[in-house]
Design a protein around this motif. Structure first.
Motif, PDB file in Angstrom:
ATOM      1  N   THR A 178      32.177  69.781 109.087  1.00 61.47           N
ATOM      2  CA  THR A 178      31.801  70.992 108.360  1.00 61.47           C
ATOM      3  C   THR A 178      31.811  72.203 109.289  1.00 61.47           C
ATOM      4  O   THR A 178      31.385  72.124 110.443  1.00 61.47           O
ATOM      5  CB  THR A 178      30.403  70.841 107.752  1.00 61.47           C
ATOM      6  N   ALA A 179      32.278  73.330 108.766  1.00 63.05           N
ATOM      7  CA  ALA A 179      32.229  74.605 109.474  1.00 63.05           C
ATOM      8  C   ALA A 179      31.846  75.692 108.484  1.00 63.05           C
ATOM      9  O   ALA A 179      32.238  75.643 107.315  1.00 63.05           O
ATOM     10  CB  ALA A 179      33.576  74.928 110.111  1.00 63.05           C
ATOM     11  N   THR A 180      31.076  76.670 108.953  1.00 66.02           N
ATOM     12  CA  THR A 180      30.637  77.765 108.083  1.00 66.02           C
ATOM     13  C   THR A 180      31.212  79.115 108.505  1.00 66.02           C
ATOM     14  O   THR A 180      30.944  80.124 107.864  1.00 66.02           O
ATOM     15  CB  THR A 180      29.098  77.861 108.063  1.00 66.02           C
ATOM     16  N   THR A 181      32.007  79.123 109.584  1.00 64.68           N
ATOM     17  CA  THR A 181      32.668  80.342 110.065  1.00 64.68           C
ATOM     18  C   THR A 181      34.047  79.968 110.598  1.00 64.68           C
ATOM     19  O   THR A 181      34.294  78.805 110.944  1.00 64.68           O
ATOM     20  CB  THR A 181      31.887  81.016 111.202  1.00 64.68           C
ATOM     21  N   PRO A 182      34.952  80.942 110.709  1.00 66.77           N
ATOM     22  CA  PRO A 182      36.258  80.658 111.310  1.00 66.77           C
ATOM     23  C   PRO A 182      36.126  80.170 112.754  1.00 66.77           C
ATOM     24  O   PRO A 182      36.906  79.307 113.193  1.00 66.77           O
ATOM     25  CB  PRO A 182      36.977  82.008 111.239  1.00 66.77           C
ATOM     26  N   GLU A 183      35.148  80.706 113.483  1.00 64.88           N
ATOM     27  CA  GLU A 183      34.960  80.290 114.872  1.00 64.88           C
ATOM     28  C   GLU A 183      34.560  78.822 114.954  1.00 64.88           C
ATOM     29  O   GLU A 183      35.043  78.070 115.813  1.00 64.88           O
ATOM     30  CB  GLU A 183      33.892  81.157 115.538  1.00 64.88           C
ATOM     31  N   GLU A 184      33.673  78.387 114.058  1.00 69.91           N
ATOM     32  CA  GLU A 184      33.292  76.976 114.029  1.00 69.91           C
ATOM     33  C   GLU A 184      34.491  76.106 113.652  1.00 69.91           C
ATOM     34  O   GLU A 184      34.686  75.021 114.215  1.00 69.91           O
ATOM     35  CB  GLU A 184      32.145  76.754 113.036  1.00 69.91           C
ATOM     36  N   ALA A 185      35.302  76.583 112.724  1.00 69.57           N
ATOM     37  CA  ALA A 185      36.479  75.823 112.311  1.00 69.57           C
ATOM     38  C   ALA A 185      37.451  75.646 113.466  1.00 69.57           C
ATOM     39  O   ALA A 185      38.051  74.571 113.639  1.00 69.57           O
ATOM     40  CB  ALA A 185      37.167  76.523 111.147  1.00 69.57           C
ATOM     41  N   LEU A 186      37.607  76.686 114.271  1.00 70.58           N
ATOM     42  CA  LEU A 186      38.503  76.590 115.429  1.00 70.58           C
ATOM     43  C   LEU A 186      37.977  75.567 116.425  1.00 70.58           C
ATOM     44  O   LEU A 186      38.745  74.784 117.004  1.00 70.58           O
ATOM     45  CB  LEU A 186      38.638  77.964 116.093  1.00 70.58           C
ATOM     46  N   ALA A 187      36.664  75.544 116.621  1.00 68.83           N
ATOM     47  CA  ALA A 187      36.063  74.553 117.513  1.00 68.83           C
ATOM     48  C   ALA A 187      36.264  73.137 116.972  1.00 68.83           C
ATOM     49  O   ALA A 187      36.472  72.188 117.740  1.00 68.83           O
ATOM     50  CB  ALA A 187      34.565  74.846 117.685  1.00 68.83           C
TER      51      ALA A 187
END
Length: 358
Positions: free
Chosen positions: A151-160
């Motif tokens: 799960t990611a809640t921001t684009p930055e988290e998704a990139l990680a």
């Protein structure tokens, strides 16, 4: 990899893993048998309990399914703030004739033991909430033949998530019911989450791995919208919470469409982490004072929530629900998947023939 994921289930419909006894084997089996992807929630269970539920689910369906794990949480809660909150909850304990829980009952939710179960008894899909597993863990699951989602809640988290090596990312919009899957719990950012369509579009332009969209989705037309925005599938929680096979308390199911509950809010009142639920007495009275302390507050309020459920008192329960809760349908889970798939097909036809969604 998008096809590797979506080839597992004919319809782009994922049943969200809802911890606390909602995502039971019979629910996951019904969804998978109907052509979606059913999920078990390993959160708040023992490793053996997870193993037994997987075994039971395999006895109910031969279709692919998934299991969700909570990531261990760092120790940053202020013990003094937790103690103050415990004093505030003393009246609730008296009212429900129970003791408050021990806030120091454990931080890792038995993560290592549950991961070992999933490596010894591989399942088709494993997802993670509240953070990113190590690259070694993701690679071990891949070698076992398991696809991984985080799960990611921001684009930055998704990139990680992509850098860590996960096979897909779950884009969770702020509309979603239950806990926000933020990788770091930052109180100053409470309520600042992105709406789902905006989040999907931004993540789609940030990563190359498939995106599963989650947050407030209740109808097939909404699934069509997130697919048009670039998602490979949609994950629905509240929609399945109301189904016949769901393990949710009847009071919780009924509250979703009860006119008494007109809206939802993000709150720390029940767990110490932001989670969206129907606004009831407990949320109103304690939400403004709950500290950023997960899972301490979760453990602290657990006996209260159980006592309220036993009494059938919706005003003391954690009534997790997304913003689309008023659209909940009282149906068997398999029928809901069929309805959603038909609505999706109608919406896609309208999009292609009329240039817009109905």
């Amino acid at each position: 990899m998008s096809s590797a994921l979506t080839d597992l289930f004919p319809h782009p419909i994922v049943q969200a893993p809802m911890a606390g006894g909602v995502s039971v084997p019979r629910l996951a089996a019904a969804v998978s048998d109907a052509g979606g992807l059913g999920f078990l929630a390993a959160g708040y269970k023992t490793a053996d309990g997870v193993y037994q539920e997987i075994k039971q689910l395999r006895g109910l369906t031969g279709r692919p399914f998934g299991v969700n794990l909570f990531m261990p949480q760092p120790e940053y809660a202020d013990p003094a703030a937790v103690e103050v909150y415990a004093h505030q909850l003393a009246g609730e304990a008296t009212w429900y004739e129970t003791e408050l829980g021990d806030p120091d009952s454990g931080r890792d939710d038995g993560y290592d033991a549950k991961l070992a179960v999933l490596l010894d008894n591989p399942v088709p899909v494993v997802s993670f909430h509240f953070g990113i597993p190590t690259g070694d863990a993701l690679e071990s699951l891949r070698r076992a033949g398991t696809l991984t989602l985080v799960t990611a809640t921001t684009p930055e988290e998704a990139l990680a998530v992509q850098y860590a090596g996960a096979d897909a990312v779950i884009a969770q919009g702020v509309e979603a019911g239950g806990h926000q899957g933020t990788h770091r719990d930052i109180p100053e950012q409470d309520g600042s989450g992105l709406g789902l369509l905006s989040l999907v579009a931004q993540i789609r332009e940030t990563v190359t791995i498939p995106v599963v969209a989650a947050g407030g989705i209740m109808r097939g037309s909404q699934i069509a919208a997130v697919l048009a925005a670039g998602a490979s599938a949609a994950q629905l929680g509240t929609a399945f919470l109301a189904t016949h096979e769901s393990g949710a308390h009847d009071v919780h199911k009924q509250a979703l469409t009860n006119p008494l509950y007109v809206h939802t809010e993000l709150t720390r009142a029940f767990s110490g982490r932001p989670a969206r639920g129907l606004v009831n007495r407990f949320l109103r009275e304690h939400g403004p004072y709950a500290p950023a302390a997960y899972p301490e507050v979760h453990h602290l309020t657990s006996p209260l929530r159980k006592a309220a459920a036993k009494a059938g008192d919706a005003q003391g329960m954690a009534l997790w629900a997304g913003q689309g809760h008023r659209l909940a349908r009282d149906l068997p889970a398999g029928r809901l998947v069929e309805f959603l798939a038909a609505e999706l097909a109608d919406a896609q036809t309208a999009l292609s023939t009329k240039g817009g969604l109905r």
